[in-house]
Design a protein around this motif. Sequence first.
Motif, short mmCIF file in Angstrom:
data_model
loop_
_atom_site.label_atom_id
_atom_site.label_comp_id
_atom_site.label_asym_id
_atom_site.label_seq_id
_atom_site.Cartn_x
_atom_site.Cartn_y
_atom_site.Cartn_z
N SER A 106 -5.56 -11.09 -15.67
CA SER A 106 -5.60 -9.84 -15.33
C SER A 106 -6.66 -8.90 -16.51
CB SER A 106 -4.49 -9.46 -15.70
OG SER A 106 -3.93 -9.32 -16.96
N GLN A 109 -9.75 -8.73 -14.46
CA GLN A 109 -10.38 -8.32 -13.08
C GLN A 109 -10.64 -7.02 -13.66
OE1 GLN A 109 -5.93 -7.17 -11.74
NE2 GLN A 109 -6.96 -7.89 -9.71
N THR A 160 -5.98 -13.41 -8.09
CA THR A 160 -6.72 -12.34 -9.18
C THR A 160 -7.85 -11.72 -8.81
OG1 THR A 160 -5.93 -13.03 -10.72
CG2 THR A 160 -7.11 -11.32 -11.29
N MET A 161 -8.82 -12.81 -8.10
CA MET A 161 -10.54 -11.89 -7.74
C MET A 161 -9.77 -11.23 -6.43
SD MET A 161 -12.28 -11.91 -10.32
CE MET A 161 -13.80 -11.63 -10.36
#
Length: 190
Positions: A106, A109, A160-161
């Motif tokens: 996170s 990100q 996440t990406m």
Amino acid sequence: MRLDSVLQLQALNEMMKGQLEDYPASKVMILGVAGGNGLEHIRRDRVEKVYGVDVNAAYLEAASTRHPNLAGVLECLRVDLREEPCRLPAAELVIANLLVEYIGCSCFQRLIGQVGPEYASCVLQINAEDGWVSDSPYLHAFDALEAVHHDLDGKALEKTMLAIGYRVIQRTERGLPNGKKFLRMDFQRP
């Protein structure tokens, strides 16, 4: 990391060469640049600015000292990535090798959202059964990092990406002598 039984330093150096050569980027950011391993692969005819980012001022000084040929191109930035992501400038390519395991998906990100690169390339360490630190005389130097280290297999990073619009465009593994692997994952924003 350089020991013959580990070979991580050498493998990361070769992998960074590929990361730098594979994408057309004139502004590159290397998160967790440490002492500058791989910076010798920066081609001044292709790259006009390299941001070397690390929390450790001594590492940044070492990177700058080891690569005087990059004067005017290499800009070292002392930033705590977990606390100060807003201090990062824009770049077309972000490289983060053996870093996401420490800052978390996170946080990475958020950093990518701040920098806004077209490409992001990461190397993750896939651990063997005997743990994340390779056996060496320096084994206990990493004891303090145990509290912030997270094993990743790449799936969480990919998810996440994808949530911020980056898709995987390359995934390669490289085995190491101690049974560990490096997983290189490259992402592109369409």
